[in-house]
Enzyme design. Sequence first.
Site, PDB file in Angstrom:
ATOM      1  N   GLY A   7       0.836  -1.199   0.000  1.00 31.89           N
ATOM      2  CA  GLY A   7       0.000   0.000   0.000  1.00 31.89           C
ATOM      3  C   GLY A   7       0.870   1.247   0.000  1.00 31.89           C
ATOM      4  N   ALA A  10       0.300   7.739   0.628  1.00 29.15           N
ATOM      5  CA  ALA A  10       1.134   8.770   1.240  1.00 29.15           C
ATOM      6  C   ALA A  10       1.972   8.178   2.387  1.00 29.15           C
ATOM      7  CB  ALA A  10       0.242   9.903   1.740  1.00 29.15           C
ATOM      8  N   LYS A 179      -5.290   6.793  19.034  1.00 25.70           N
ATOM      9  CA  LYS A 179      -5.117   7.318  17.671  1.00 25.70           C
ATOM     10  C   LYS A 179      -6.465   7.369  16.946  1.00 25.70           C
ATOM     11  CE  LYS A 179      -3.204   8.718  13.867  1.00 25.70           C
ATOM     12  NZ  LYS A 179      -2.936   7.929  12.741  1.00 25.70           N
ATOM     13  N   ASN A 183      -7.957  10.674  15.292  1.00 25.30           N
ATOM     14  CA  ASN A 183      -8.441  10.748  13.906  1.00 25.30           C
ATOM     15  C   ASN A 183      -9.925  11.120  13.852  1.00 25.30           C
ATOM     16  OD1 ASN A 183      -6.186   8.206  13.032  1.00 25.30           O
ATOM     17  ND2 ASN A 183      -6.253  10.159  11.980  1.00 25.30           N
ATOM     18  N   ASN A 197      -5.239  20.697   9.112  1.00 25.27           N
ATOM     19  CA  ASN A 197      -5.406  20.230  10.494  1.00 25.27           C
ATOM     20  C   ASN A 197      -5.386  21.357  11.530  1.00 25.27           C
ATOM     21  OD1 ASN A 197      -5.318  17.819   9.222  1.00 25.27           O
ATOM     22  ND2 ASN A 197      -3.491  17.031  10.234  1.00 25.27           N
ATOM     23  N   ASN A 247      -0.887  20.266   7.392  1.00 27.11           N
ATOM     24  CA  ASN A 247      -1.251  19.083   6.593  1.00 27.11           C
ATOM     25  C   ASN A 247      -2.737  19.035   6.295  1.00 27.11           C
ATOM     26  OD1 ASN A 247      -0.406  16.538   5.382  1.00 27.11           O
ATOM     27  ND2 ASN A 247      -1.713  15.600   6.916  1.00 27.11           N
ATOM     28  N   GLU A 262     -11.998   6.689   5.104  1.00 27.11           N
ATOM     29  CA  GLU A 262     -11.890   5.649   6.142  1.00 27.11           C
ATOM     30  C   GLU A 262     -12.871   5.900   7.297  1.00 27.11           C
ATOM     31  OE1 GLU A 262      -7.439   4.022   6.125  1.00 27.11           O
ATOM     32  OE2 GLU A 262      -7.530   6.146   6.608  1.00 27.11           O
TER      33      GLU A 262
END
Length: 301
Positions: A7, A10, A179, A183, A197, A247, A262
């Site tokens: 995969g 990025a 995490k 997210n 962000n 970002n 996701e």
Amino acid sequence: MRVLVFGAGAMGSLVGGLLSRKHETVLVGRKSHVAAIRQQGLRITGKTNLVVRPEAVEVLPREPDPDLVIVAVKAYDTANAARALKSLVGTALFLSLQNGLGNEETLAASGARVLGGVTNQGITFVGPGEVHHAGTGDTYIGPFERAEREDAVRVVEAFNESGLSSHLVGDIRAELWLKAIVNACINPLTALLRAPNGYVLRTSATERIVHDVIQEGVRVAARYGVDLIATDVFERVASVVQATAENRSSMLQDLERGRRTEIDAINGAIARLGRKQGQPVPTNALLAGLIAAAETAPTTR
Ligand code: PAF
């Protein structure tokens, strides 16, 4: 160490690219990205500035022999990845560096020795052959299933030697939940607001939403035996927001490219698990619903 990165988006490209300076590394990725890497190498710009030349392939080599497989596909592709990588289960160690809940469980179900990993790097896929390292963040790695502490130590060492600041953690499940909640705060808000962000904690309205997402997430995690403290989670969100302020989150990048996000493995998973426990999860459910709607809205194309 022989490393296979499955995969090369990025994240996979940044991690595989940096590891390739010290370790034999193969990236498995999309046709145009692979072709560009083969022709001109992989260009990493931003916080890291270099061109590296990992091996790049579109399909798994016929007889791959990696010591370490890094799974970096989108969370909704983990089951397909586990099937494709089945022949390596007996020989290689697996490390998931994905967003969302449930990836390690899916890999472990194939019988693999699995390390869990979370990384707070902010990376943008610029185009074939190029990624932009927009924000540095630490990586946390620990044994998840069938893997030993020593396995995690070796991988953490390899990451640190390659310039990826990494830490060994005893309780990787807690890091994975932490995490996922980070997210759940950053990704849908940045995607819906079309903002980087750094915007997430810039207004009292978004800050209130972040607090609600955290409260719900912490309550759901607790029922799975993971004890997180809401104020610590908020601090982690704030530090990731600061470190990756410029970002554009992976979810924003996905929406901008008209791709599936996701969300299902992030706010969607927290909402699903919460409902199962009979816990109120209105903010996570609302954000999951809005992103699902945005995925098909004409403006995203
Ligand atoms: O998904 C992402 O974009 C990343 O996990 C993070 C850490 C939020 C940085 O943008």
